[in-house]
Design a protein around this motif. Structure first.
Motif, short mmCIF file in Angstrom:
data_model
loop_
_atom_site.label_atom_id
_atom_site.label_comp_id
_atom_site.label_asym_id
_atom_site.label_seq_id
_atom_site.Cartn_x
_atom_site.Cartn_y
_atom_site.Cartn_z
N ARG A 28 9.85 11.53 24.88
CA ARG A 28 10.96 11.35 25.80
C ARG A 28 10.49 10.75 27.12
NH1 ARG A 28 16.01 15.41 27.17
NH2 ARG A 28 16.80 14.24 28.95
N SER A 29 9.28 11.06 27.52
CA SER A 29 8.77 10.57 28.80
C SER A 29 8.57 9.06 28.81
CB SER A 29 7.46 11.27 29.15
OG SER A 29 6.42 10.88 28.26
N VAL A 30 8.46 8.45 27.63
CA VAL A 30 8.24 7.00 27.58
C VAL A 30 9.50 6.24 27.16
CG1 VAL A 30 5.79 7.28 27.10
CG2 VAL A 30 7.39 7.11 25.19
N LEU A 31 10.62 6.94 27.00
CA LEU A 31 11.86 6.26 26.65
C LEU A 31 12.36 5.43 27.83
CD1 LEU A 31 13.84 9.03 24.70
CD2 LEU A 31 12.68 7.03 23.74
N SER A 32 13.12 4.40 27.52
CA SER A 32 13.66 3.55 28.57
C SER A 32 14.73 4.30 29.37
CB SER A 32 14.29 2.29 27.96
OG SER A 32 15.48 2.62 27.27
N ALA A 33 15.06 3.75 30.52
CA ALA A 33 16.10 4.36 31.36
C ALA A 33 17.44 4.37 30.63
CB ALA A 33 16.22 3.58 32.67
N LYS A 34 17.67 3.36 29.80
CA LYS A 34 18.92 3.28 29.04
C LYS A 34 19.02 4.42 28.04
CE LYS A 34 19.28 -0.08 26.07
NZ LYS A 34 19.46 -1.42 25.46
N HIS A 35 17.93 4.70 27.33
CA HIS A 35 17.91 5.81 26.38
C HIS A 35 18.11 7.14 27.12
CE1 HIS A 35 15.95 2.75 23.90
NE2 HIS A 35 16.19 3.50 22.84
N THR A 36 17.42 7.30 28.23
CA THR A 36 17.50 8.54 28.99
C THR A 36 18.91 8.78 29.52
OG1 THR A 36 15.18 8.32 29.65
CG2 THR A 36 16.55 9.81 30.96
N LYS A 37 19.57 7.72 29.93
CA LYS A 37 20.94 7.86 30.45
C LYS A 37 21.89 8.37 29.38
CE LYS A 37 24.35 5.27 33.16
NZ LYS A 37 24.67 3.95 33.79
N VAL A 38 21.73 7.87 28.15
CA VAL A 38 22.57 8.34 27.05
C VAL A 38 22.28 9.81 26.74
CG1 VAL A 38 23.09 8.07 24.59
CG2 VAL A 38 22.83 6.05 26.04
N ILE A 39 21.00 10.17 26.71
CA ILE A 39 20.61 11.55 26.43
C ILE A 39 21.21 12.50 27.47
CG2 ILE A 39 18.66 13.15 26.38
CD1 ILE A 39 16.98 10.85 25.20
N GLU A 40 21.13 12.12 28.73
CA GLU A 40 21.65 12.98 29.80
C GLU A 40 23.17 13.12 29.70
OE1 GLU A 40 20.16 11.03 33.26
OE2 GLU A 40 18.19 12.03 33.17
N ALA A 41 23.85 12.05 29.32
CA ALA A 41 25.30 12.13 29.16
C ALA A 41 25.66 13.06 28.01
CB ALA A 41 25.88 10.73 28.92
N VAL A 42 24.93 12.96 26.90
CA VAL A 42 25.18 13.84 25.75
C VAL A 42 24.95 15.30 26.14
CG1 VAL A 42 24.35 14.51 23.46
CG2 VAL A 42 24.68 12.10 24.01
N GLU A 43 23.86 15.56 26.83
CA GLU A 43 23.55 16.94 27.24
C GLU A 43 24.64 17.50 28.14
OE1 GLU A 43 19.68 16.52 28.93
OE2 GLU A 43 18.65 16.71 27.00
N ASN A 44 25.19 16.65 29.00
CA ASN A 44 26.27 17.10 29.88
C ASN A 44 27.54 17.42 29.08
OD1 ASN A 44 27.53 17.50 32.55
ND2 ASN A 44 28.69 15.67 32.02
N TYR A 45 27.89 16.56 28.14
CA TYR A 45 29.07 16.82 27.30
C TYR A 45 28.90 18.10 26.50
CZ TYR A 45 30.80 12.03 28.12
OH TYR A 45 31.29 10.88 28.68
N LYS A 46 27.70 18.34 25.98
CA LYS A 46 27.46 19.49 25.11
C LYS A 46 27.48 20.82 25.85
CE LYS A 46 24.28 19.01 21.89
NZ LYS A 46 23.00 18.62 21.23
N LEU A 47 27.41 20.79 27.17
CA LEU A 47 27.51 22.03 27.93
C LEU A 47 28.86 22.71 27.69
CD1 LEU A 47 25.90 20.97 31.33
CD2 LEU A 47 24.91 22.50 29.60
N ARG A 186 18.99 10.79 15.77
CA ARG A 186 17.83 10.62 16.65
C ARG A 186 18.29 10.34 18.07
NH1 ARG A 186 13.51 8.10 13.26
NH2 ARG A 186 12.64 7.21 15.17
N ARG A 187 17.47 10.73 19.04
CA ARG A 187 17.78 10.45 20.43
C ARG A 187 16.95 9.28 20.96
NH1 ARG A 187 21.57 12.94 19.58
NH2 ARG A 187 22.23 10.79 19.85
N ASP A 188 16.03 8.79 20.17
CA ASP A 188 15.16 7.70 20.63
C ASP A 188 15.61 6.34 20.11
OD1 ASP A 188 14.45 8.54 18.01
OD2 ASP A 188 12.57 7.44 18.17
N LEU A 189 16.76 6.29 19.44
CA LEU A 189 17.25 5.03 18.88
C LEU A 189 18.66 4.74 19.40
CD1 LEU A 189 16.17 5.35 15.13
CD2 LEU A 189 15.11 3.92 16.89
#
Length: 275
Positions: A28-47, A186-189
């Motif tokens: 996760r630390s080497v994922l692009s900013a675009k990937h990270t932005k999607v992951i953060e949005a998903v985590e927020n929705y899942k709350l 997957r969260r990296d694709l």
């Protein structure tokens, strides 16, 4: 034990002890900013998915999309295109299945308890595109700045259709489904990562004649003298790509819009397409 003693405090799970935790952290630390932005949005929705779903419905801005599939969109998971297509092809038909409305019946509509989820098979390039565009609109609504990514994926799949004969198209449909299942797990694709090794492998198994999942819709060998007649019949079943691009000067293919399916205009000028 004391009768009024408080219940024992439940031990908090330590996710850092998961066997995959360290590798996942590095990845996760080497994922692009675009990937990270999607992951953060998903985590927020899942709350609180229920609140997020209610907000989608109350926004008044959400695209027309099957209610049962919004949860998969917000979790960035696989979406069944046949269910999207079923809604797209029946959205103008009146629902006469229930004459009396009540809160309980409406609540059941978001479950599978009343009847199976309606679906309509994806059988060709036109039906795939209609279903995909509805899905892409929903994803783009939920996640900012994914329009280019989704367009690139659409172009990638359309290219597979354009470059191959209709008897081959079922392989393209199966390839697309396999790719979207993988991406949804997957969260990296993301959808424009189709050159990733794991996705490229699907092109081998689905799209190459030597692939284990390769098949032709018409597997019977052509008889002598029938090849040209079969080619004419195949063309007569195809939607004209040049017509949809506004370039056809006349041919024996179907001149109808590959977005809405209606005749009289092509996909480039379709008012029902994505704006």
């Amino acid at each position: 034990e004391e009768p009024n003693a408080p219940p024992a405090k439940r031990a908090k799970q330590d996710s850092s002890r998961f066997n995959w935790a360290s590798d996942a952290f590095i990845k996760r630390s080497v994922l692009s900013a675009k990937h990270t932005k999607v992951i953060e949005a998903v985590e927020n929705y899942k709350l609180d998915l229920d609140t997020a779903l209610d907000s989608v419905e109350q926004s008044g801005l959400n695209p027309w999309f099957p209610k049962k599939l919004w949860k998969a969109v917000l979790k960035d998971e696989y979406v069944e295109l046949s269910e999207v297509l079923a809604m797209a092809t029946t959205q103008h038909k009146p629902d006469t299945s229930r004459s009396v409305s009540n809160a309980f019946a409406e609540a059941l509509e978001s479950t599978n308890l009343i009847k199976p989820t309606p679906s309509k098979a994806i059988v060709d390039q036109v039906t795939w595109r209609r279903a995909w565009q509805g899905t892409a609109d929903a994803i783009n609504f939920a996640f900012a700045d994914r329009g280019k990514e989704l367009n690139r994926y659409e172009q990638h799949i359309q290219r597979q259709f354009d470059d191959n004969r209709p008897s081959f198209h079922q392989n393209v449909i199966q390839y697309d489904r396999a790719v979207r299942l993988l991406i949804g797990s997957r969260r990296d694709l993301l959808f424009d990562d189709f050159e990733h090794a794991d996705i490229a492998r699907f092109r081998t198994v689905y799209l190459l004649p030597t692939g284990i999942h390769f098949s032709l819709s018409d597997s019977s060998p052509a008889q002598p003298g029938t090849r040209s007649r079969n080619q004419v019949k195949e063309r007569a079943k195809e939607v004209c790509r040049k017509f949809n691009r506004g370039e056809c000067s006349g041919c024996d293919r179907i001149h109808s819009c590959w977005t809405c399916g209606e005749s009289g205009h092509g996909g480039e000028t379709c008012k029902k397409g994505r704006k």
